[in-house]
Motif scaffolding. Sequence first.
Motif, mmCIF file in Angstrom:
data_model
loop_
_atom_site.group_PDB
_atom_site.id
_atom_site.type_symbol
_atom_site.label_atom_id
_atom_site.label_comp_id
_atom_site.label_asym_id
_atom_site.label_seq_id
_atom_site.Cartn_x
_atom_site.Cartn_y
_atom_site.Cartn_z
ATOM 1 N N ALA A 83 0.937 -1.167 -0.041
ATOM 2 C CA ALA A 83 -0.198 0.049 -0.086
ATOM 3 C C ALA A 83 1.165 1.094 -0.010
ATOM 4 N N LEU A 84 1.037 2.041 -1.278
ATOM 5 C CA LEU A 84 1.677 3.161 -1.127
ATOM 6 C C LEU A 84 0.960 4.209 -1.628
ATOM 7 N N ARG A 85 0.873 5.345 -1.223
ATOM 8 C CA ARG A 85 0.252 6.691 -1.505
ATOM 9 C C ARG A 85 1.218 7.934 -1.762
ATOM 10 N N ALA A 86 1.013 8.446 -2.913
ATOM 11 C CA ALA A 86 1.841 9.701 -3.351
ATOM 12 C C ALA A 86 0.793 11.200 -3.456
ATOM 13 N N SER A 87 1.545 11.997 -2.415
ATOM 14 C CA SER A 87 0.459 13.093 -2.215
ATOM 15 C C SER A 87 1.432 14.263 -2.170
ATOM 16 N N GLY A 88 0.524 15.467 -1.822
ATOM 17 C CA GLY A 88 1.496 16.744 -1.854
ATOM 18 C C GLY A 88 1.019 17.726 -2.815
ATOM 19 N N LEU A 89 1.767 18.869 -2.859
ATOM 20 C CA LEU A 89 1.656 20.011 -3.806
ATOM 21 C C LEU A 89 2.445 19.730 -4.905
ATOM 22 N N VAL A 90 2.182 19.060 -6.100
ATOM 23 C CA VAL A 90 3.054 18.631 -7.061
ATOM 24 C C VAL A 90 2.837 19.469 -8.297
ATOM 25 N N GLY A 91 3.926 20.089 -8.746
ATOM 26 C CA GLY A 91 3.763 20.801 -10.368
ATOM 27 C C GLY A 91 4.071 19.645 -11.084
ATOM 28 N N GLU A 92 5.473 19.328 -11.072
ATOM 29 C CA GLU A 92 6.241 18.543 -12.103
ATOM 30 C C GLU A 92 7.015 17.359 -11.484
ATOM 31 N N CYS A 93 6.987 16.379 -12.147
ATOM 32 C CA CYS A 93 7.902 15.193 -11.868
ATOM 33 C C CYS A 93 8.207 14.542 -13.180
ATOM 34 N N LEU A 94 9.643 13.736 -12.931
ATOM 35 C CA LEU A 94 9.780 12.791 -13.986
ATOM 36 C C LEU A 94 9.937 11.556 -13.260
ATOM 37 N N GLN A 95 9.348 10.413 -14.042
ATOM 38 C CA GLN A 95 9.165 9.113 -13.730
ATOM 39 C C GLN A 95 10.127 8.335 -14.608
ATOM 40 N N ILE A 96 10.974 7.396 -14.004
ATOM 41 C CA ILE A 96 11.812 6.667 -14.631
ATOM 42 C C ILE A 96 11.545 5.070 -14.075
ATOM 43 N N ARG A 97 11.108 4.295 -15.182
ATOM 44 C CA ARG A 97 11.025 2.859 -14.842
ATOM 45 C C ARG A 97 12.189 2.040 -15.456
ATOM 46 N N LEU A 98 12.492 1.223 -14.415
ATOM 47 C CA LEU A 98 13.739 0.268 -14.649
ATOM 48 C C LEU A 98 13.623 -1.094 -14.721
#
Length: 294
Positions: A83-98
């Motif tokens: 169980a994992l949640r991502a929250s907060g005040l987010v404008g930009e993010c980079l996601q990298i999948r390996l």
Amino acid sequence: MSSKDAPSTWSGVDIAVPPPAHRLPGVSMAGFRQALPAPVDIAMVAHPSVTLLIDLSGEDGLVYETGVRRGRGSVVIGLAPGALRASGLVGECLQIRLRPAVAAAALGSPAGADAGAESLADVWGLDTGRFEERLRTAGSWDERFAMATDLVRRRIGDGGPRVDPEVAYIWRRIVAGGGRVRVDNLADEVGWSRKRLWACFRAQLGPTPKRAARLVRFDHAAHLLAAGLPPAGVAAESGYVDQSHLHRETKAFTGLTPTAVAAAPWLAIDDIAWPDLWRAGRPVPRSARGSGRR
């Protein structure tokens, strides 16, 4: 960001993907941008890769939380974080999948069967902050992808742990079979004993072959749920004993119900953010085969 990036848009979020020049084998990237930083609260759904979620929003940005850990900023998410949640005040993010074999080399250790979430700075060290700042000040997503590709390439080449060809082959077999493989027969395919395969696979990638197969099968089921198929149909399509079996596996991997997984935003944008993975590995339900649906 420069207009030459030509991002796609989904529900108010711009999504950018790298050009072929900035792609590495076993590595996928996508950039996400909201016009203005906005509160988010998203359930993350496990999938068969290790994820680097790089927060470009500043000090008040991303917050991640598992059942045992809470942190802020850029994060490494293991193969089966629960169980994992991502929250907060987010404008930009980079996601990298390996891909797991690539993650072992790039991160310096196996992904971990139940690795949960760990601060990127704890994994990559003091250079992480400088890397994040360079990404924030870049003039386009294309520049960001180039920087990230260069860093990952260098880390892979720095002599991190390498995965045996036999282990990498077994992972590919599990993925190609949608997790529906008899793991007891996999050792014979590479000429190893079952004990040796289990020990090497777990030491080099994190999970056992059986747990890896469960994760890959769940990933296929999750995308069928997101495509709108009812849980009973998904269970039958994915090789689960029944709907209750699917429910138990979904709770085990995400802490969510199948209904909640079906509504997860990350799944809804997979065909936009990860087009190559989508075309190469996503299942087409029997009900859609031959009908022209995708």
